[in-house]
Design a protein around this motif. Structure first.
Motif, PDB file in Angstrom:
ATOM      1  N   ARG A  95      30.457  42.390  32.152  1.00 30.27           N
ATOM      2  CA  ARG A  95      30.266  42.434  33.611  1.00 30.27           C
ATOM      3  C   ARG A  95      28.794  42.391  33.982  1.00 30.27           C
ATOM      4  O   ARG A  95      28.435  41.943  35.056  1.00 30.27           O
ATOM      5  CB  ARG A  95      30.908  43.700  34.179  1.00 30.27           C
ATOM      6  CG  ARG A  95      32.421  43.631  34.108  1.00 30.27           C
ATOM      7  CD  ARG A  95      33.044  44.840  34.748  1.00 30.27           C
ATOM      8  NE  ARG A  95      34.379  45.051  34.197  1.00 30.27           N
ATOM      9  CZ  ARG A  95      35.131  46.105  34.456  1.00 30.27           C
ATOM     10  NH1 ARG A  95      34.675  47.050  35.266  1.00 30.27           N
ATOM     11  NH2 ARG A  95      36.316  46.216  33.935  1.00 30.27           N
ATOM     12  N   LEU A 121      38.853  33.922  34.244  1.00 25.95           N
ATOM     13  CA  LEU A 121      38.695  33.775  35.689  1.00 25.95           C
ATOM     14  C   LEU A 121      39.229  34.990  36.438  1.00 25.95           C
ATOM     15  O   LEU A 121      38.973  35.163  37.624  1.00 25.95           O
ATOM     16  CB  LEU A 121      39.400  32.501  36.176  1.00 25.95           C
ATOM     17  CG  LEU A 121      38.705  31.206  35.766  1.00 25.95           C
ATOM     18  CD1 LEU A 121      39.554  29.998  36.127  1.00 25.95           C
ATOM     19  CD2 LEU A 121      37.338  31.095  36.416  1.00 25.95           C
ATOM     20  N   PHE A 122      39.988  35.826  35.741  1.00 28.01           N
ATOM     21  CA  PHE A 122      40.511  37.052  36.335  1.00 28.01           C
ATOM     22  C   PHE A 122      39.508  38.190  36.131  1.00 28.01           C
ATOM     23  O   PHE A 122      39.711  39.298  36.601  1.00 28.01           O
ATOM     24  CB  PHE A 122      41.843  37.410  35.668  1.00 28.01           C
ATOM     25  CG  PHE A 122      42.758  38.240  36.517  1.00 28.01           C
ATOM     26  CD1 PHE A 122      43.467  37.661  37.557  1.00 28.01           C
ATOM     27  CD2 PHE A 122      42.909  39.603  36.296  1.00 28.01           C
ATOM     28  CE1 PHE A 122      44.309  38.428  38.350  1.00 28.01           C
ATOM     29  CE2 PHE A 122      43.749  40.365  37.084  1.00 28.01           C
ATOM     30  CZ  PHE A 122      44.443  39.773  38.113  1.00 28.01           C
ATOM     31  N   SER A 123      38.428  37.915  35.405  1.00 23.93           N
ATOM     32  CA  SER A 123      37.432  38.938  35.121  1.00 23.93           C
ATOM     33  C   SER A 123      36.864  39.517  36.420  1.00 23.93           C
ATOM     34  O   SER A 123      36.635  38.795  37.375  1.00 23.93           O
ATOM     35  CB  SER A 123      36.304  38.317  34.308  1.00 23.93           C
ATOM     36  OG  SER A 123      35.184  39.161  34.314  1.00 23.93           O
ATOM     37  N   PRO A 124      36.632  40.828  36.449  1.00 23.74           N
ATOM     38  CA  PRO A 124      36.042  41.437  37.645  1.00 23.74           C
ATOM     39  C   PRO A 124      34.716  40.767  38.019  1.00 23.74           C
ATOM     40  O   PRO A 124      34.303  40.807  39.163  1.00 23.74           O
ATOM     41  CB  PRO A 124      35.800  42.885  37.220  1.00 23.74           C
ATOM     42  CG  PRO A 124      36.658  43.117  36.050  1.00 23.74           C
ATOM     43  CD  PRO A 124      36.879  41.801  35.387  1.00 23.74           C
ATOM     44  N   ARG A 127      36.191  37.362  39.708  1.00 24.52           N
ATOM     45  CA  ARG A 127      37.480  37.313  40.394  1.00 24.52           C
ATOM     46  C   ARG A 127      37.323  37.033  41.879  1.00 24.52           C
ATOM     47  O   ARG A 127      38.033  36.207  42.442  1.00 24.52           O
ATOM     48  CB  ARG A 127      38.216  38.636  40.196  1.00 24.52           C
ATOM     49  CG  ARG A 127      39.680  38.566  40.522  1.00 24.52           C
ATOM     50  CD  ARG A 127      40.321  39.928  40.408  1.00 24.52           C
ATOM     51  NE  ARG A 127      40.145  40.485  39.062  1.00 24.52           N
ATOM     52  CZ  ARG A 127      40.339  41.760  38.773  1.00 24.52           C
ATOM     53  NH1 ARG A 127      40.683  42.612  39.711  1.00 24.52           N
ATOM     54  NH2 ARG A 127      40.173  42.192  37.545  1.00 24.52           N
ATOM     55  N   GLY A 132      42.092  34.851  45.641  1.00 20.64           N
ATOM     56  CA  GLY A 132      43.101  35.674  45.003  1.00 20.64           C
ATOM     57  C   GLY A 132      44.472  35.057  44.897  1.00 20.64           C
ATOM     58  O   GLY A 132      45.297  35.515  44.149  1.00 20.64           O
ATOM     59  N   ARG A 137      43.317  29.841  40.782  1.00 19.46           N
ATOM     60  CA  ARG A 137      42.474  29.811  39.594  1.00 19.46           C
ATOM     61  C   ARG A 137      42.731  28.562  38.766  1.00 19.46           C
ATOM     62  O   ARG A 137      41.843  28.106  38.048  1.00 19.46           O
ATOM     63  CB  ARG A 137      42.728  31.062  38.751  1.00 19.46           C
ATOM     64  CG  ARG A 137      42.221  32.291  39.440  1.00 19.46           C
ATOM     65  CD  ARG A 137      42.246  33.529  38.569  1.00 19.46           C
ATOM     66  NE  ARG A 137      41.891  34.649  39.412  1.00 19.46           N
ATOM     67  CZ  ARG A 137      42.780  35.319  40.137  1.00 19.46           C
ATOM     68  NH1 ARG A 137      44.052  35.014  40.057  1.00 19.46           N
ATOM     69  NH2 ARG A 137      42.399  36.297  40.921  1.00 19.46           N
TER      70      ARG A 137
ATOM     71  N   ASP B 197      49.050  35.633  37.670  1.00 17.56           N
ATOM     72  CA  ASP B 197      47.878  35.791  36.812  1.00 17.56           C
ATOM     73  C   ASP B 197      47.797  37.197  36.221  1.00 17.56           C
ATOM     74  O   ASP B 197      47.381  37.384  35.079  1.00 17.56           O
ATOM     75  CB  ASP B 197      46.603  35.489  37.606  1.00 17.56           C
ATOM     76  CG  ASP B 197      46.544  34.019  38.006  1.00 17.56           C
ATOM     77  OD1 ASP B 197      47.367  33.238  37.486  1.00 17.56           O
ATOM     78  OD2 ASP B 197      45.692  33.655  38.831  1.00 17.56           O
ATOM     79  N   TYR B 198      48.224  38.180  37.021  1.00 18.68           N
ATOM     80  CA  TYR B 198      48.224  39.564  36.534  1.00 18.68           C
ATOM     81  C   TYR B 198      49.079  39.684  35.266  1.00 18.68           C
ATOM     82  O   TYR B 198      48.677  40.301  34.282  1.00 18.68           O
ATOM     83  CB  TYR B 198      48.774  40.482  37.631  1.00 18.68           C
ATOM     84  CG  TYR B 198      48.789  41.945  37.272  1.00 18.68           C
ATOM     85  CD1 TYR B 198      47.672  42.735  37.488  1.00 18.68           C
ATOM     86  CD2 TYR B 198      49.918  42.539  36.722  1.00 18.68           C
ATOM     87  CE1 TYR B 198      47.677  44.080  37.167  1.00 18.68           C
ATOM     88  CE2 TYR B 198      49.942  43.879  36.402  1.00 18.68           C
ATOM     89  CZ  TYR B 198      48.817  44.646  36.624  1.00 18.68           C
ATOM     90  OH  TYR B 198      48.834  45.976  36.297  1.00 18.68           O
ATOM     91  N   ILE B 217      37.363  42.475  31.046  1.00 20.51           N
ATOM     92  CA  ILE B 217      38.499  43.208  31.595  1.00 20.51           C
ATOM     93  C   ILE B 217      38.752  44.436  30.732  1.00 20.51           C
ATOM     94  O   ILE B 217      38.818  44.338  29.505  1.00 20.51           O
ATOM     95  CB  ILE B 217      39.748  42.300  31.625  1.00 20.51           C
ATOM     96  CG1 ILE B 217      39.532  41.180  32.639  1.00 20.51           C
ATOM     97  CG2 ILE B 217      40.996  43.111  31.965  1.00 20.51           C
ATOM     98  CD1 ILE B 217      40.595  40.106  32.605  1.00 20.51           C
TER      99      ILE B 217
END
Ligand SMILES: Nc1ncnc2c1ncn2[C@@H]1O[C@H](COP(=O)(O)OP(=O)(O)OP(=O)(O)O)[C@@H](O)[C@H]1O
Ligand SMILES: [Mg+2]
Lengths: 278, 334
Positions: A95, A121-124, A127, A132, A137, B197-198, B217
Motif C-alpha cells: 500500500r 485491481l481490488f487492492s486498497p 480500488r 466499484g 475492473r 470481485d469480492y 490486501i
C-alpha cells in the motif's frame, strides 16, 4: 490513461524530505544454518533502475522478500522514503507503493487471464480509482494486459491462465504488479524462461515505465539484457554484497568474475571479505 | 460401413449466457431462468402437499441447507470447517438466552442471535485464523466439543438441563417459509457475492494467498469477514431451531451439525453453494427414508454416501448442470 496522476495525491505531493527513496542497512537473514542474506546495505534513488545479480542461491530472492516484507529480517533495517518498513506486514508495504513479481509465477490457472488482474485491481491502493461497480475492473484489466503485450484482437486475455505459454504468464505477472500503480517495482527474474525475442518485446515496456518515473529493481540471470537497461548493478554472493556500481565497471571486478566462475565451476567458497568492492 | 454413435453438444445458449446478450425467445428465457425458478417453486408449492411428518423433514432441509451453504462459503475462502455445530450452537444459545432473560420475541431474537453468534464464533476463531489447512480445521472441530463440557461443568445457561419452555413461532407456516426463504436468500445472495470481485478475492486467498497479499490486501481481514458471514448463517439456523424445539441445550453442539453439512456439500458438489443446498435436499430426506432399517440405517446411509461420491465425484449439482447444458443426438460415423 490518466490513472497514474490519480494515485495517492497526498503521497505524491509530499516529497521524500531529503530521505533516500529506498535505504537498506545491514540487512541479514538466517534460515536455520543458512545465512541467506548477510549485512547488505544499499541505497536506491527515485527513478533508478537497479539490477541485482549473483549465482544461484546467493540470496537475491531473499533480499527482495526482506524488502517486500514477505520475510522478516534477522538483522538490519529497510527504509522506504524515510519510513521503516522492515517490521511491516507485506500488504501494508504494497500500500505504500512497493509492488513485486515472483520468480515462480503462480496465477489462478482456471481463471481467464484478465480475471487474474481483478485481485490487484481490488487492492486498497487502487480500488477507489477503478470504480466499484461489478465489471468495471474488467475493462481496466484488459487495458493493462494490452500494455504488456496481450494483443487485444487475439483474445489471449480471455483464455484461462493455465492455457497460456510462459511468455504470457510473465507478462501477466508484470501487469499484475503494474496494476498496483507502484512507485517501486521489483521484478524477480522476469526474463527467465523467455526467448530472446520475448525479452526484446518486454524491454520496451520496462523502458516506458521508466519514462513514467518508475523506480525499478530487477533480479536477472540474463546479464546481457539487464546491462542494457540497468543504471547500476549490485552483485550478491553467498548472501553478501560483493559489488555495486555501473554494469560495465562491475563486470570488470575480480570478485565478481571469480564469483561467477566459481559458481560455474562449482568450486568452493569465493566470498572473501577482503575482495569486497565499495 | 457406417455405425451410429451418440454425440454430445453444448447448447450454444450456454456459451452466450455467460456474457451479456439479448434473449431471443421465451424458450431461451425459460431455459436460463428454469434452474433458478425450480427451487423457488419447490419451496413455495411443495410444503402444503406434505404430511406433517415430512413437513418437519423439510424444516430440517432448510436448517442443514443453511449449514451446508455456510460450510461451502468458508471452504471458498480456504477454511475447511469441521465445526459447523459451533455456529449452530452459538445462534441457538443466543436465541435461547435472549428469549429467556430479555423476553425477546422470536422475530427479534433470530437476527440478533445470528449476528451475535456470528461475532462470538469469529472472535473465538480469530486467534487461529493464521493456521492453515488441517490445523484450522482441528480447532473448529474441538471448540464445540469443548463448549459442551464448559456448559456441563459450570452449569451456566441451564447446564445439562438446558433452557426449555421458550417461545414458539406463530404458526407452522411462518416456521416453514421463514427457514426455506432464508435458505433461498442465502443461496442466491451469496452466490452473487462469490461471483463478484469480492468473491474472487476470497477464492484467491484459498488458491494462492501469497498472490492476494502481494496485491496489498490483508487476507486476514477477508478471512475474518468470510468467517463472520458463515458463522452468522449457521447461527441463524441455530436460533431458528431454538424457537422450533422451544428448548436449547447441549445437543446443539452435537457432531451431527458439523458432519452432515460437510456430507451435503461434498455430495452436492462444493464450490457454488447450489451443490451444498441440493446435497442437503437429498441427504436429509434420505436419512429419514432410511429410518425403516432401524439399526442398519447408518450403514445404508453410509453406502449411499460412498456411492454418490464414487459415482459422481464432481458432485450431483455439477453433473446435473452439465447435462442440462448439453443435448445428445445420434450421428452416423464411418
Ligand atoms: N524460506 C526459506 N527457508 C530456508 N531456506 C531458504 C528459504 N528461502 C531461501 N532459502 C535459502 O537461502 C539461500 C538463498 O536463496 P535465494 O532464493 O534468496 O537465492 P537466489 O539468489 O534468489 O537464487 P536463484 O538465482 O536460484 O533464484 C538458498 O540457500 C536457499 O536455499
Ligand atoms: Mg531467486
Amino acid at each position: 490513461m490518466d490513472r497514474v496522476d490519480g494515485v495517492d495525491p497526498v503521497d505524491q505531493r509530499r516529497d521524500d524530505d531529503g530521505h533516500p527513496f529506498l535505504r537498506v542497512e545491514g540487512l541479514g537473514k538466517r534460515f536455520g544454518g543458512i545465512q541467506a542474506v548477510a549485512d547488505v546495505s544499499l541505497d536506491l534513488a527515485r527513478g533508478e533502475l537497479l539490477g541485482i545479480i549473483g549465482p544461484n542461491g546467493s540470496g537475491k530472492t531473499t533480499l527482495v522478500n526482506l524488502i517486500s516484507g514477505f520475510v522478516r529480517p534477522s538483522a538490519g533495517e529497510v527504509r522506504f522514503r524515510g519510513r521503516r518498513i522492515d517490521r511491516m506486514p507485506p500488504h501494508r508495504i504494497v500500500r505504500l507503493g512497493i509492488a513485486r513479481t515472483f520468480q515462480m509465477v503462480r496465477p489462478f490457472y482456471e481463471l481467464p487471464a484478465y480475471k487474474n488482474m481483478i485481485i490487484p485491481l481490488f487492492s486498497p491502493r487502487v480500488r477507489g480509482l477503478v470504480g466499484g461497480k461489478y465489471g468495471d475492473r474488467d475493462a481496466v484489466a484488459l487495458d493493462l494486459l494490452e500494455e504488456v503485450g496481450f494483443e487485444r484482437d487475439a483474445f489471449v486475455a480471455y483464455k484461462p491462465a493455465g492455457a497460456l505459454p510462459q511468455g504470457y504468464l510473465k507478462r501477466l505477472e508484470l501487469a499484475k504488479a503494474m496494476a498496483l500503480e507502484p512507485e517501486l517495482l521489483i521484478l524477480d527474474e522476469l526474463f527467465s524462461g523467455l526467448s530472446l525475442a520475448e525479452v526484446a518485446s518486454i524491454v520496451p515496456i520496462i523502458e516506458k515505465l521508466r519514462q513514467g518515473g518508475m523506480t525499478l529493481i530487477m533480479i536477472e540471470h540474463r546479464l546481457r539484457e539487464l546491462f542494457r537497461i540497468a543504471d547500476r548493478v549490485v552483485v550478491l554472493n553467498h548472501g553478501r554484497k560483493i559489488a555495486d556500481g555501473p554494469p560495465a565497471a562491475v563486470m570488470e571486478m575480480d570478485a565478481v568474475k571469480s564469483a561467477y566462475l566459481g559458481a560455474a565451476a562449482e568450486t568452493a567458497e569465493t566470498s572473501d571479505p577482503e575482495t569486497e568492492a565499495p | 460401413m457406417t455405425e451410429r454413435r451418440r454425440e454430445r453438444i453444448d447448447r450454444g445458449i450456454k456459451k452466450r449466457s455467460e456474457d451479456v446478450f439479448a434473449l431471443a425467445s421465451w424458450r431461451e428465457m425459460l431455459y436460463l431462468a428454469g434452474p433458478r425458478l425450480l427451487p423457488v417453486a419447490l419451496v413455495l408449492f411443495l410444503p402444503p402437499l406434505l404430511s406433517p411428518y415430512w413437513q418437519k423433514v423439510m424444516l430440517s432441509v432448510g436448517v442443514f441447507g443453511l449449514l451446508a451453504v455456510s460450510w461451502d462459503l468458508l471452504a471458498q475462502a480456504g477454511m475447511i470447517s469441521l465445526g459447523q455445530a459451533l455456529f449452530f450452537g452459538m445462534g441457538a444459545y443466543g436465541a435461547g438466552l435472549l428469549d429467556r432473560y430479555l423476553g425477546m420475541p422470536p422475530f427479534l431474537s433470530l437476527p440478533i442471535a445470528a449476528v451475535l453468534g456470528g461475532l462470538v464464533s469469529t472472535l473465538l476463531l480469530l486467534p487461529v485464523l493464521r493456521l492453515r489447512g488441517i490445523y484450522f480445521s482441528m480447532v473448529t472441530l474441538i471448540l464445540p466439543l469443548m463448549l459442551v463440557r464448559v456448559i456441563e461443568a459450570t452449569k451456566i445457561f441451564g447446564g445439562t438441563e438446558g433452557l426449555s419452555g421458550l417461545t414458539p413461532w406463530p404458526s407452522v407456516w411462518v416456521e416453514m417459509y421463514l427457514i426455506l426463504g432464508a435458505l433461498l436468500a442465502a443461496l442466491f445472495g451469496f452466490r452473487r457475492m462469490l461471483a463478484a470481485d469480492y468473491g474472487l478475492v476470497l477464492k484467491g486467498i484459498r488458491d494462492n494467498d501469497r498472490s492476494v497479499t502481494s496485491a496489498g490486501i490483508n487476507i486476514y481481514v477477508y478471512k475474518a469477514q468470510a468467517l463472520f458471514i458463515a458463522a452468522a448463517v449457521g447461527g441463524f439456523a441455530g436460533a431458528f431451531m431454538t424457537h422450533v424445539y422451544l428448548f436449547v441445550g447441549m445437543p446443539v453442539f452435537a457432531l451431527d451439525y458439523s458432519i452432515l453439512p460437510i456430507a451435503a456439500a461434498v455430495v452436492g458438489g462444493p464450490g457454488g453453494l447450489a451443490g451444498a443446498t441440493l446435497g442437503a435436499a437429498i441427504l436429509v430426506p434420505l436419512s429419514e427414508a432410511l429410518r425403516g432399517f432401524g439399526g442398519l440405517r447408518i450403514v445404508f446411509y453410509g453406502v449411499f454416501l460412498v456411492v454418490f461420491i464414487v459415482a459422481v465425484p464432481e458432485g450431483i449439482f455439477s453433473f446435473v448442470r452439465r447435462k442440462y447444458h448439453q443435448f445428445e443426438r445420434w450421428v452416423e460415423v464411418d
